[in-house]
Motif scaffolding. Structure first.
Motif, PDB file in Angstrom:
ATOM      1  N   GLY A   1       0.303  -1.142  -0.238  1.00 53.33           N
ATOM      2  CA  GLY A   1      -0.059  -0.405   0.264  1.00 53.33           C
ATOM      3  C   GLY A   1       0.748   0.776  -0.082  1.00 53.33           C
TER       4      GLY A   1
ATOM      5  N   SER B   1      -4.273  -0.147  -0.662  1.00 55.86           N
ATOM      6  CA  SER B   1      -4.313  -0.567   0.194  1.00 55.86           C
ATOM      7  C   SER B   1      -4.339  -2.123  -0.158  1.00 55.86           C
ATOM      8  CB  SER B   1      -4.398  -0.933   1.551  1.00 55.86           C
ATOM      9  OG  SER B   1      -4.355  -1.781   2.334  1.00 55.86           O
TER      10      SER B   1
ATOM     11  N   ARG C   1      -0.070   1.810   8.960  1.00 60.88           N
ATOM     12  CA  ARG C   1      -0.251   2.095   7.694  1.00 60.88           C
ATOM     13  C   ARG C   1      -1.904   1.421   7.661  1.00 60.88           C
ATOM     14  NH1 ARG C   1       2.544  -3.411   6.359  1.00 60.88           N
ATOM     15  NH2 ARG C   1       3.655  -3.500   8.816  1.00 60.88           N
TER      16      ARG C   1
END
Lengths: 356, 356, 356
Positions: free
Chosen positions: A233, A252, A245
């Protein structure tokens, strides 16, 4: 040499309907099907009467019926009906294989059935989380051994050359100079790559138009012998991707890669895409799948050509380079498993000498 | 191992025109043709000059001319002309094979030419009786050995599974429970099956609309090594079919099946259909042929898949069932002929040691 | 066995652009390309990193870049760049082959590179003389060994049978009874054929409508191992063709035939047509090329079938005829070259035993 005492993906669960599906796995010709009770079966694709492939048959009450002379077999491989004959000989049976249906996969055990332990199968819960991870899947037939396909996934620098126009992007430098951290594990290995403050590749930008300069990651786990779980991602610079993240607003994806040997030099590539963005838009799921499908076709072409060349010329005179680190660790893991099987095989062979 | 000292069908007589026809028989590449006098010829498909296949040639006065440098061969295989050269060397010849044209077939002898006895060829007069038995014929190429195709014709229970929608019908029970009487013969075997008071299958009903409940028979004669003569039909219940099958008003067909080995694992399937009803309607002949053609395509598909599986896995672990009785007798007859050839071969080999 | 220590045509010079061209020559898989400086390169088509064919790569500054992980090789086969790695190991290289670009051809040396002497390459100035000999060229892939293709060109009687409707004409007699003079040479052989006062074949007449009865010649030079230089033509009877062939008003063509072995049983057929008439009309060049292309397709078909038959049946039981004289001399020349290579090979092998 195949590693037999392990679970492999035999099929996507939705591939198994009442029509028999022929598929060769670890060199053995099988027929897969779902019986009238909904149970899945994997039988040797060869009727014990005259050797006719059972794939010509159909699912009837009681099991799979051979399409030539009508013998019926249950999921355990026992013949349960011979037309015109009351008594069924005990030797009228075909080999059957343990199957487990889980997370959208049908896993198969090709080794010693007594060793099949369903709890050893990896979890992939994302296939069951349609709200956060809508997904789509397929299977590619690859005319190359499964190890060459796993090699491909252990060295991401190839994105710069093979996938320029899709998931790679045209700036080779960012792939080659990515931060790369490989962590060996009991079950295989894990690696995480970071490409900071770079342009997103075409696939990312199409998926999430608001991307600008991004911090981009690729996280892979290889679980021997042939599963790879990927989370890649990008978040715009400044969003703190390296700290967290798992936040909305970026690109993603989760990819599952399952490589099941067909023969020594061919395999089945089961893969799925989960999009972690625009989850309410089916066209986003579709678009991501199509982009990845195009990229994997590029991999298929080059790896098949590599296999053909290695078939013709052998593996001598090859030179390892720096970016091979994860690949080399993966190969060591597979060699270790092969050695274990050889040892078990030798032991079994000793027992056979003693007792048969 | 082929059984060489027997007559096989090389071609339908109407296939042989002046254009050369290449065909491999018992592993030998031949070229078949009809010369300008109307005689049929079978030569090794390999010019003795440079090995060029004679199938590229053309029929000229005197014989078949090679299409590369113009050598001409007569039906006995002798070179009768070399362009630009007066003297023809004695060794300028190709192998030729005895042929007999009879009943619409061209029969070939692939063994010792001195043993070829035309009187041993079976009679099939129905091809010459257009009034009572109008017919149509063709040849299928089968990627399976001829024995597997004969197997197919020795066990009619397969009609219930392979040919449901054509010559079988959907009621498996009537095929499986048919009365079956097998009679061994010097030349092979004969069997007769009766299915009494049953529904006619789709093909029968299309051919003869007035059929209701019928008494149905299948009569087969296998003449080793590879001919099968079939007479099948049905008469409405009450017409006394079991006392007299040869009466008008029902469905009746004659099929000829000739299986000529091409290689160990492929064959040529020469077959014809004769319709014993509506003889004045060419469309009845055409319709029957088309129905049988569709059914035989079903056989071809399943038998080819069976051959491929047996090639891959061998013939171990197969289980005979009750309906295999005629098949097993047929195989014994072929094994006996093979043993005879082996014995002759051994003897010939002894002679060769003595006299050459 | 290949004759390695000789120059072969690898490609037409205009085939080599910056896109890599894969081609197997003398059993070795090569990739041919032109680098950014315009130099031509011939490398082993196998990256030294993971065996991937370099044909998937692209020409970049510095050389040919592998399309998988980006290694770059120069025309000498040295790796000059490994992405993400400063130090390049000495063994990171692929085999390269000497090339010479001349007269529109790219010639390659497949043997001992120390023996490669560019001055031994034949001259073919006609490709450079567009005013008198406009030309067009191509390459055919032939599924037959190069010797069978050269055989074809050593016996012109085949024109009467293979090329009736194009370059041969339907009168076999004139080909078979042509005056034929064969002259052995140090480098191979030369032959000249005359067919006097005959009808021109269809191709000639289409090219030069004013042809009537002609004196026709075919002049061939075979330069071992695999080049044939041909000059054929016709002048109307009375123009004194036998005294001076090089005069306007007739039909005249030059053909170049280069047969480069691909494998033992396949080859690349490089050929060009030069028209020595209507030089100012591009459609004349095009028409001649198309006629010859059709004729050579006829040769390809028959020679491929010949190769397949010889593969299956061997070369026993073949009979030489009178028209084989040039062919037999050509074969002797090739055998002599093969024997020389064997002798050198044996010597090299002795040296290897001594010094390695």
């Amino acid at each position: 040499m195949f590693i037999r005492n392990n679970w492999y993906i035999a099929a996507w669960a939705d591939e198994l309907v009442q029509a028999p599906l022929p598929r060769t796995i670890l060199g053995e010709a099988l027929v897969l099907y779902r019986d009238k009770s909904g149970a899945v079966g994997a039988l040797e694709d060869r009727c014990c009467h005259r050797g006719t492939p059972l794939r010509f048959g159909e699912v009837v009450d009681g099991g799979l019926q051979c399409g030539y002379h009508g013998l019926v077999f249950d999921c355990a491989g026992s013949c349960v009906s011979i037309p015109g004959q009351a008594k069924i000989p005990a030797k009228a049976r075909v080999r059957s294989y343990p199957l487990v249906e889980k997370d959208g996969f049908v896993w198969i055990w090709m080794g010693d059935a007594g060793e099949a332990d369903a709890s050893a199968i990896l979890d992939y819960p994302f296939h069951n989380d349609r709200a956060k991870w809508p997904h789509k899947h397929t299977v590619y037939h690859i005319d190359a051994g499964y190890k060459l396909m796993i090699d491909n996934l252990m060295d991401m620098t190839h994105l710069a050359y093979v996938h320029k126009s899709t998931i790679g992007g045209s700036n080779a430098k960012i792939h080659v100079e990515a931060q790369m951290k490989v962590t060996p594990k009991e079950t295989g290995l894990h690696y995480l790559r970071w490409m900071l403050a770079c342009e997103p590749p075409p696939t990312y930008r199409k998926a999430v138009p608001q991307l600008q300069q991004v911090d981009r990651w690729q996280e892979f786990e290889f679980i021997a012998p042939s599963s790879i779980v990927q989370w890649s991602g990008a978040l715009n610079v400044g969003m703190g991707a390296q700290q967290n993240r798992d936040q909305p607003g970026g690109f993603s994806l989760r990819l599952f890669h399952g490589l099941t040997p067909e023969t020594e030099n061919s395999c089945h590539y089961f893969w799925s895409t989960c999009n972690g963005y625009r989850q309410d838009e089916p066209e986003a799921t579709e678009q991501l799948f199509n982009e990845i499908a195009a990229a994997f076709s590029e991999d298929k072409a080059i790896v098949q050509a590599q296999q053909a060349m290695l078939d013709a010329t052998g593996e001598d005179r090859l030179v390892d380079i720096v970016s091979d680190s994860a690949r080399i660790h993966m190969r060591r893991t597979l060699h270790r498993l092969q050695d274990q099987e050889r040892a078990i095989g030798a032991e079994a062979s000793d027992h056979a000498t003693d007792h048969r």
